[in-house]
Scaffold this motif. Structure first.
Motif, mmCIF file in Angstrom:
data_model
loop_
_atom_site.group_PDB
_atom_site.id
_atom_site.type_symbol
_atom_site.label_atom_id
_atom_site.label_comp_id
_atom_site.label_asym_id
_atom_site.label_seq_id
_atom_site.Cartn_x
_atom_site.Cartn_y
_atom_site.Cartn_z
ATOM 1 N N MET A 100 21.686 16.799 106.234
ATOM 2 C CA MET A 100 20.439 16.863 105.738
ATOM 3 C C MET A 100 19.561 15.856 106.657
ATOM 4 O O MET A 100 18.459 16.107 106.905
ATOM 5 C CB MET A 100 20.324 15.915 104.691
ATOM 6 N N PHE A 101 20.127 14.786 107.369
ATOM 7 C CA PHE A 101 19.361 13.731 108.138
ATOM 8 C C PHE A 101 19.826 13.849 109.747
ATOM 9 O O PHE A 101 19.120 12.809 110.263
ATOM 10 C CB PHE A 101 19.514 12.401 107.659
ATOM 11 N N GLN A 102 20.591 14.710 110.169
ATOM 12 C CA GLN A 102 20.890 14.576 111.432
ATOM 13 C C GLN A 102 19.730 14.809 112.600
ATOM 14 O O GLN A 102 19.705 14.636 113.615
ATOM 15 C CB GLN A 102 21.949 15.981 111.713
ATOM 16 N N ASN A 103 18.630 15.674 111.996
ATOM 17 C CA ASN A 103 17.557 15.842 112.863
ATOM 18 C C ASN A 103 16.549 14.908 112.447
ATOM 19 O O ASN A 103 15.509 15.071 112.064
ATOM 20 C CB ASN A 103 17.034 17.383 112.540
ATOM 21 N N ILE A 104 16.584 13.750 113.058
ATOM 22 C CA ILE A 104 15.728 12.561 112.936
ATOM 23 C C ILE A 104 15.109 12.029 114.213
ATOM 24 O O ILE A 104 16.232 11.547 115.112
ATOM 25 C CB ILE A 104 16.305 11.130 112.002
ATOM 26 N N ALA A 105 13.824 12.083 114.461
ATOM 27 C CA ALA A 105 13.391 11.879 115.749
ATOM 28 C C ALA A 105 11.905 12.095 115.839
ATOM 29 O O ALA A 105 11.312 12.594 114.924
ATOM 30 C CB ALA A 105 13.939 12.812 116.783
ATOM 31 N N PHE A 106 11.292 11.083 116.407
ATOM 32 C CA PHE A 106 9.944 11.171 116.544
ATOM 33 C C PHE A 106 9.561 10.476 117.824
ATOM 34 O O PHE A 106 10.323 9.780 118.510
ATOM 35 C CB PHE A 106 9.398 10.071 115.348
ATOM 36 N N THR A 107 8.343 10.912 117.985
ATOM 37 C CA THR A 107 7.412 10.350 118.907
ATOM 38 C C THR A 107 5.863 10.378 118.804
ATOM 39 O O THR A 107 5.318 11.236 118.432
ATOM 40 C CB THR A 107 7.735 11.285 120.480
ATOM 41 N N ASN A 131 8.076 14.393 114.687
ATOM 42 C CA ASN A 131 8.338 13.483 113.765
ATOM 43 C C ASN A 131 9.480 14.336 112.766
ATOM 44 O O ASN A 131 9.215 14.495 111.455
ATOM 45 C CB ASN A 131 7.158 13.322 112.716
ATOM 46 N N ASP A 132 10.467 14.604 113.248
ATOM 47 C CA ASP A 132 11.638 15.233 112.453
ATOM 48 C C ASP A 132 12.165 14.380 111.542
ATOM 49 O O ASP A 132 12.734 13.317 112.017
ATOM 50 C CB ASP A 132 12.777 16.002 113.427
ATOM 51 N N GLY A 133 12.388 14.733 110.343
ATOM 52 C CA GLY A 133 12.888 13.993 109.424
ATOM 53 C C GLY A 133 11.660 13.326 108.369
ATOM 54 O O GLY A 133 11.923 12.387 107.522
ATOM 55 N N GLY A 134 10.710 13.091 109.038
ATOM 56 C CA GLY A 134 9.474 12.705 108.560
ATOM 57 C C GLY A 134 9.581 11.194 108.319
ATOM 58 O O GLY A 134 8.867 10.517 107.356
ATOM 59 N N GLY A 135 10.331 10.345 109.140
ATOM 60 C CA GLY A 135 10.416 8.979 108.935
ATOM 61 C C GLY A 135 9.158 8.100 109.773
ATOM 62 O O GLY A 135 9.004 6.894 109.132
ATOM 63 N N THR A 239 14.883 7.777 117.551
ATOM 64 C CA THR A 239 15.934 9.082 117.377
ATOM 65 C C THR A 239 17.211 8.531 116.710
ATOM 66 O O THR A 239 17.790 7.503 117.082
ATOM 67 C CB THR A 239 16.257 9.979 118.536
ATOM 68 N N LEU A 240 17.729 9.135 115.766
ATOM 69 C CA LEU A 240 19.041 8.834 115.087
ATOM 70 C C LEU A 240 20.160 9.467 115.973
ATOM 71 O O LEU A 240 20.227 10.530 116.648
ATOM 72 C CB LEU A 240 19.388 9.515 113.714
ATOM 73 N N LEU A 241 21.134 8.173 116.589
ATOM 74 C CA LEU A 241 22.191 8.664 117.296
ATOM 75 C C LEU A 241 23.483 9.188 116.613
ATOM 76 O O LEU A 241 24.115 10.282 116.762
ATOM 77 C CB LEU A 241 22.751 7.494 118.267
ATOM 78 N N TYR A 242 23.839 8.331 115.489
ATOM 79 C CA TYR A 242 24.880 8.604 114.513
ATOM 80 C C TYR A 242 24.759 7.924 113.331
ATOM 81 O O TYR A 242 24.407 6.700 113.530
ATOM 82 C CB TYR A 242 26.071 8.757 115.314
#
Length: 254
Positions: A100-107, A131-135, A239-242
């Motif tokens: 669900m959350f592996q695509n977390i990245a924003f700029t 803004n992948d994941g909307g964080g 971005t989420l690494l892991y």
């Protein structure tokens, strides 16, 4: 003659009496012996019965011990199966969350300059490229972690001296805040007119689930931040690494 008869009669009676007493004595001894023999036989029978009962109890105890050991073994096997199931469920949940959350990245970047910044004022990067994941929130300038894990964050700030503009103070000092704790800083200082300067920093840090990450102005010198739509030198990315389970952050210096 009468005397002789009486003598014979007397002797016969004595013999009869002695014999009778002897018979009585012998009979008493025989009865006593029989009684003692009966008592010994009864005691022996009782001992045999007790021994047999003890042997039966011992056998039952051994059987119960074997049954308990078998039950203990089954219980341990069941406990191990439950532990394996729980572990598998945790892994499934983690894999599901990762899916669900592996695509977390924003700029995001700032398309204008900010003037007269105050102490601890958040820097709001109002333009979003990703803004992948909307964080990331463009209203607050803060990123909220949808899942606990190790993230990479990078941000940059600009400084520029422009004549007759508010940017007369040419340096800016900023901080990266993760879950309320200062992590790294970025500074930019422009020393001459039209001199473009950019300060940046990058951090790889653990972020708890639901924690916020943002940058703020630190009132140490200048209080003006430079950026523009055509330059975009003030920006914020992450971005989420892991994913990773919660850790102790007590060693982080605030």
């Amino acid at each position: 003659m009468n005397r002789h008869f009486l003598y014979i009669f007397f002797c016969v009676n004595i013999v009869i009496f002695v014999g009778f007493e002897t018979v009585i004595a012998l009979n008493h001894e025989m009865v006593k012996s029989t009684s003692e023999s009966s008592e010994d036989s009864a005691l022996l029978g009782f001992k045999k019965a007790v021994i047999q009962e003890l042997q039966e109890m011992k056998g039952e105890m051994l059987l119960l011990k074997m049954e308990n050991e078998e039950k203990d073994s089954k219980i341990k096997n069941l406990e191990q199966k439950v532990a394996n199931l729980e572990k598998g469920q945790r892994h499934s949940v983690i894999r599901g969350r990762r899916g669900m959350f592996q695509n977390i990245a924003f700029t995001a970047y700032l398309d204008h300059s900010e003037h007269n910044l105050t102490q601890d004022q958040p820097i709001i990067y109002n333009k979003v490229l990703l803004n992948d994941g909307g964080g990331y929130n463009t209203n607050t300038g803060m990123f909220t972690a949808p899942v606990a894990g190790v993230y990479l964050f990078s941000y940059s700030v600009g400084a520029k001296v422009i004549p007759d503009v508010h940017l007369s103070q040419y340096d800016v000092f900023t901080r990266l805040i993760v879950d309320g704790v200062h992590q790294l800083s970025a500074v930019a200082e422009s020393t001459s007119t039209w001199d473009d300067e950019q300060g940046s920093t990058t951090a790889i840090v653990y972020v708890p689930d639901g924690a916020t990450v943002w940058t703020k102005h630190e009132f140490k010198g200048g209080n003006n931040l430079y950026s523009a739509e055509f330059e975009r030198i003030t920006s914020f990315a992450g971005t989420l690494l892991y994913e990773k389970e919660p850790v102790d952050n007590s060693g982080i210096i605030g």
